[in-house]
Design an enzyme around this catalytic site. Structure first.
Site, short mmCIF file in Angstrom:
data_model
loop_
_atom_site.label_atom_id
_atom_site.label_comp_id
_atom_site.label_asym_id
_atom_site.label_seq_id
_atom_site.Cartn_x
_atom_site.Cartn_y
_atom_site.Cartn_z
N ASP A 1 -15.75 3.23 -26.21
CA ASP A 1 -15.59 1.77 -26.14
C ASP A 1 -14.28 1.40 -25.44
O ASP A 1 -13.29 2.15 -25.51
CB ASP A 1 -15.60 1.20 -27.56
CG ASP A 1 -15.91 -0.30 -27.57
OD1 ASP A 1 -16.34 -0.83 -26.52
OD2 ASP A 1 -15.69 -0.94 -28.61
N ASN B 1 -14.06 0.07 -22.03
CA ASN B 1 -14.01 0.07 -20.55
C ASN B 1 -13.74 -1.32 -19.99
O ASN B 1 -12.92 -1.51 -19.08
CB ASN B 1 -15.35 0.55 -19.96
CG ASN B 1 -15.60 2.01 -20.23
OD1 ASN B 1 -14.69 2.74 -20.61
ND2 ASN B 1 -16.84 2.43 -20.04
N ASN C 1 -27.38 -3.07 -25.65
CA ASN C 1 -26.65 -3.35 -24.39
C ASN C 1 -27.55 -3.99 -23.32
O ASN C 1 -27.05 -4.56 -22.35
CB ASN C 1 -26.02 -2.08 -23.81
CG ASN C 1 -24.79 -1.61 -24.56
OD1 ASN C 1 -24.48 -0.42 -24.57
ND2 ASN C 1 -24.06 -2.53 -25.20
C1 FPP Z 1 -18.42 0.46 -23.60
O1 FPP Z 1 -17.36 -0.29 -23.07
C2 FPP Z 1 -18.95 1.38 -22.59
C3 FPP Z 1 -20.17 1.30 -22.00
C4 FPP Z 1 -21.18 0.28 -22.34
C5 FPP Z 1 -20.58 2.25 -20.95
C6 FPP Z 1 -20.05 3.64 -21.13
C7 FPP Z 1 -20.56 4.54 -20.08
C8 FPP Z 1 -19.80 5.41 -19.39
C9 FPP Z 1 -18.36 5.59 -19.63
C10 FPP Z 1 -20.42 6.31 -18.36
C11 FPP Z 1 -21.35 7.31 -18.95
C12 FPP Z 1 -21.42 8.56 -18.19
C13 FPP Z 1 -22.56 9.27 -17.89
C14 FPP Z 1 -22.39 10.67 -17.44
C15 FPP Z 1 -23.91 8.72 -17.91
P1 FPP Z 1 -17.43 -1.88 -23.12
O2 FPP Z 1 -17.98 -2.36 -21.83
O3 FPP Z 1 -18.19 -2.31 -24.33
O4 FPP Z 1 -15.93 -2.22 -23.27
P2 FPP Z 1 -15.33 -3.55 -23.94
O5 FPP Z 1 -15.63 -3.45 -25.41
O6 FPP Z 1 -13.89 -3.44 -23.64
O7 FPP Z 1 -15.99 -4.71 -23.29
#
Ligand code: FPP
Length: 247
Positions: free
Chosen positions: A25, A27, A73
């Site tokens: 979590d 990103n 999601n």
């Molecule tokens: C959550 O952060 C993350 C995700 C929804 C996507 C995670 C996926 C990856 C890192 C890539 C996966 C890799 C492969 C090999 C398929 P968020 O967007 O919820 O963050 P926030 O809470 O800060 O908004």
């Protein structure tokens, strides 16, 4: 319906180290904090995946399950969902090459019927090329919901009563997991929130939990090593009394 175990114990023996599951979590918040669009955060997240998979192999992790996309999601803005799906396809292809070099088996856990046919094809390919990997099992959870999986597994039973082990195997089967799921030993969640968000609820019955404030793109190999050291120091009792565990 007969519920036979569909994996062999030798498949488990190959991945002998702990099962670590990560909620990646933060990103989006990381990107915003750096004045970048959210997709840039997911790109950075993929770079972290690369580093953590390699370090997990070195640290003797047996199974690493990464939560890439929950069934909830899909409710995100469609532009973000499309960007994520494109990113997954690219990341899976690149990750599979590294997995092959490192003896890692890569499988994808979750529903397949709502993914695009091109992503499904990519998944089939990466699972096929890494099938001989025995050093670590890397599972990517995509269109995954623990509660939905339990509902689908229960429906498949049609009233038949089964053991916990058989139900575990059934869960793996309804979510296309090629190696029957094992109990999770350690859950790590980055990003500062302290919840499981419908991730591996059955398999986490006795998991140790570690919540970190770092955003996923900031998480590095040494953080994983530290998390594993913390985990090794925990006193796991699985419902027993402390003196039973000590003896
Ligand atoms: C959550 O952060 C993350 C995700 C929804 C996507 C995670 C996926 C990856 C890192 C890539 C996966 C890799 C492969 C090999 C398929 P968020 O967007 O919820 O963050 P926030 O809470 O800060 O908004």
């Amino acid at each position: 319906m007969s519920i036979a175990r569909h994996g062999s114990s030798s498949a488990h023996a190959a991945f002998a180290g702990p099962h670590v599951a990560i909620v990646m979590d933060g990103n989006g918040r990381w990107a915003t904090a750096h004045g970048l669009p959210r997709p840039a955060g997911h790109e950075a997240g993929v770079r972290t995946v690369r580093e953590i998979v390699e370090r997990a192999v070195e640290e003797g992790v047996g199974t690493l399950t990464l939560y890439a996309f929950s069934s909830d999601n899909w409710k995100r803005p469609s532009a973000e969902v499309s960007a994520l799906m494109r990113l997954f396809r690219r990341a899976l292809v690149n990750e599979a090459k590294r997995c092959l070099r490192n003896g890692v088996r890569l499988t994808v856990l979750g529903r397949r019927d709502r993914l695009s046919s091109s992503l499904r094809e990519t998944i089939d390919q990466v699972e096929a090329v890494t099938v001989a990997g025995t050093r670590m099992h890397l599972r990517i959870a995509m269109d995954y919901s623990a509660r939905d999986a339990m509902v689908r597994a229960s429906a498949a039973l049609r009233g038949e009563s089964v053991s916990r082990e058989a139900f575990t195997d059934l869960l793996a089967r309804v979510d296309h997991d090629l190696v029957p799921a094992r109990d999770v030993d350690l859950v790590i969640r980055t990003g500062g929130e302290q919840r499981l968000s419908d991730f591996l609820l059955w398999e986490c019955a006795y998991a140790e939990l570690l919540f970190l404030d770092k955003m996923w793109p900031e998480f590095v190999g040494d953080d994983l090593a530290e998390a594993l050291a913390d985990f090794r120091g925990r006193n796991r009792r699985f419902g027993l009394a402390p003196e039973q565990v000590a003896s």
